[in-house]
Design a protein around this motif. Structure first.
Motif, PDB file in Angstrom:
ATOM      1  N   UNK A 254       0.890  -1.255   0.018  1.00 35.48           N
ATOM      2  CA  UNK A 254      -0.138   0.117   0.074  1.00 35.48           C
ATOM      3  C   UNK A 254       0.634   1.034  -0.079  1.00 35.48           C
ATOM      4  N   UNK A 255       1.826   1.286   0.699  1.00 40.46           N
ATOM      5  CA  UNK A 255       2.686   2.436   0.692  1.00 40.46           C
ATOM      6  C   UNK A 255       3.491   2.695  -0.508  1.00 40.46           C
ATOM      7  N   UNK A 256       3.962   1.469  -0.986  1.00 41.65           N
ATOM      8  CA  UNK A 256       5.048   1.533  -2.381  1.00 41.65           C
ATOM      9  C   UNK A 256       4.041   2.243  -3.441  1.00 41.65           C
TER      10      UNK A 256
ATOM     11  N   UNK B  87      -8.766 -11.612   0.904  1.00 43.99           N
ATOM     12  CA  UNK B  87      -8.858 -10.613   0.098  1.00 43.99           C
ATOM     13  C   UNK B  87      -9.566  -9.223   0.647  1.00 43.99           C
ATOM     14  N   UNK B  88     -10.039  -9.174   1.442  1.00 40.35           N
ATOM     15  CA  UNK B  88     -10.963  -8.193   2.289  1.00 40.35           C
ATOM     16  C   UNK B  88     -10.027  -7.540   3.027  1.00 40.35           C
ATOM     17  N   UNK B  89      -9.042  -8.234   4.008  1.00 44.27           N
ATOM     18  CA  UNK B  89      -8.065  -7.780   4.824  1.00 44.27           C
ATOM     19  C   UNK B  89      -7.121  -7.254   4.129  1.00 44.27           C
ATOM     20  N   UNK B  90      -6.813  -7.906   2.878  1.00 42.38           N
ATOM     21  CA  UNK B  90      -5.435  -7.306   2.407  1.00 42.38           C
ATOM     22  C   UNK B  90      -5.812  -6.004   1.693  1.00 42.38           C
ATOM     23  N   UNK B  91      -6.954  -5.880   0.951  1.00 42.30           N
ATOM     24  CA  UNK B  91      -7.253  -4.604   0.408  1.00 42.30           C
ATOM     25  C   UNK B  91      -7.468  -3.361   1.318  1.00 42.30           C
ATOM     26  N   UNK B  92      -8.086  -3.801   2.554  1.00 44.49           N
ATOM     27  CA  UNK B  92      -8.255  -2.792   3.548  1.00 44.49           C
ATOM     28  C   UNK B  92      -6.732  -2.258   4.128  1.00 44.49           C
ATOM     29  N   UNK B  93      -5.798  -3.408   4.394  1.00 42.72           N
ATOM     30  CA  UNK B  93      -4.521  -3.065   4.935  1.00 42.72           C
ATOM     31  C   UNK B  93      -3.816  -2.161   3.948  1.00 42.72           C
ATOM     32  N   UNK B  94      -3.902  -2.275   2.614  1.00 43.97           N
ATOM     33  CA  UNK B  94      -3.215  -1.712   1.599  1.00 43.97           C
ATOM     34  C   UNK B  94      -3.767  -0.351   1.666  1.00 43.97           C
ATOM     35  N   UNK B  95      -4.937  -0.102   1.585  1.00 37.01           N
ATOM     36  CA  UNK B  95      -5.497   1.301   1.439  1.00 37.01           C
ATOM     37  C   UNK B  95      -5.152   2.155   2.791  1.00 37.01           C
ATOM     38  N   UNK B  96      -5.276   1.708   3.873  1.00 35.20           N
ATOM     39  CA  UNK B  96      -5.189   2.417   5.403  1.00 35.20           C
ATOM     40  C   UNK B  96      -3.595   2.541   5.347  1.00 35.20           C
ATOM     41  N   UNK B  97      -2.647   1.631   5.037  1.00 36.65           N
ATOM     42  CA  UNK B  97      -1.416   1.959   5.127  1.00 36.65           C
ATOM     43  C   UNK B  97      -0.770   3.103   4.018  1.00 36.65           C
TER      44      UNK B  97
END
Length: 295
Positions: free
Chosen positions: A73-75, A186-196
């Motif tokens: 998410x950061x990169x 998939x849900x946790x992955x997408x959420x983590x990417x956006x939040x980070x």
């Protein structure tokens, strides 16, 4: 087939996001636009995530996998997307979109072959050559759009350089995404990417002392920010993640390259950008290369 369909829907959503950001960057800081987009996307996804969690659908949340999602998410979202927005005043959506979205698969294929072990065929290589040719033709169309500047060639060079770096960061983020998806839903992955990505940019803006600064046309600006946040929640936060899981990083990156089909007419209609024949031909070549890669 599900992964491919979701990737195409993501391409449509990203096209609308690109056009709206082309409007917003005329009055807002590019990094603030991306930060608002990611954090609003996170906000829109939160009720869905809570519902899935209460139903027991999130599954295990390994720290290693979540760390890879955060890094992705950061990169790709925090830094890569911001550089894309920075390029828009230099070369416009009608050029930035096809250049960035077709360079992205080239970098992704390199990473997929060397890091992820995905197969690259002769058709993939042929399609990549067409994509490169199309990008060259689009760049040759020239013509800076940044108001108050006359250095058209210099603006084009700056814009293309920003897009090359952004595309490379997107590819790196996709690799991190693919590596971390094995043990994360998939849900946790997408959420983590956006939040980070959003928190990273929010921290950067705080450190720079640069608030969001919605002043010019506040109603339209807030409407635009809400729209790109919603599309981010739907596309980057869910569609792309699920598509990568079912179709692979390389194929999804190529299908996302179809978004100029939607972005070019939208940029013409809503941003008033002039689209020359070189831009159309270059985009067609790049999309033909995309078709070969998908075969």
């Amino acid at each position: 087939m599900l992964g491919e369909l979701l990737a195409l829907l993501s391409a449509l959503a990203w096209a609308t996001v690109g056009v709206v950001m082309g409007f917003l960057v005329r009055g807002l800081d590019p990094f603030a636009i991306t930060a608002a987009r990611l954090l609003l996307g996170t906000l829109f996804q939160t009720p869905v995530l809570l519902a899935v969690a209460l139903a027991g659908g999130l599954g295990p949340l390994p720290l290693g996998g979540l760390a890879l999602m955060a890094a992705s998410g950061v990169v790709s979202l925090g830094i890569g997307d911001s550089l894309y927005v920075v390029s828009l005043p230099y070369i416009g959506v009608s050029r930035a979109h096809p250049i960035s979205i077709t360079l992205f698969p080239l970098f992704t294929f390199i990473v997929a072959a060397t890091v992820l072990g995905e197969t690259i065929t002769r058709l993939t290589l042929a399609g990549s050559c067409l994509i490169i040719a199309g990008v060259i033709v689009v760049v040759a169309s020239g013509g800076a759009v940044r108001q108050g500047r006359r250095d058209a060639a210099g603006d084009m060079r700056r814009g293309v350089l920003l897009l090359v770096v952004a595309a490379a960061l997107w590819a790196a983020g996709f690799a991190l995404l693919k590596l971390g998806l094995a043990g994360v839903s998939s849900m946790a992955a997408g959420y983590t990417r956006l939040l980070a990505g959003g928190l990273f940019l929010a921290g950067l803006l705080w450190w720079r002392g640069r608030p969001l600064g919605v002043e010019r046309r506040p109603g339209r600006q807030w409407a635009g920010l809400v729209w790109i946040g919603l599309m981010t929640a739907v596309s980057t936060g869910f569609l792309v993640v699920v598509a990568v899981k079912y179709a692979g990083a390389a194929k999804v990156s190529v299908l996302n390259a179809t978004s100029p089909l939607f972005a070019l007419p939208l940029a013409f209609l809503f941003l008033g950008e002039r689209i020359g024949w070189r831009t159309v031909v270059g985009t067609a070549l790049a999309l033909a290369g995309t078709w070969l890669v998908v075969l």
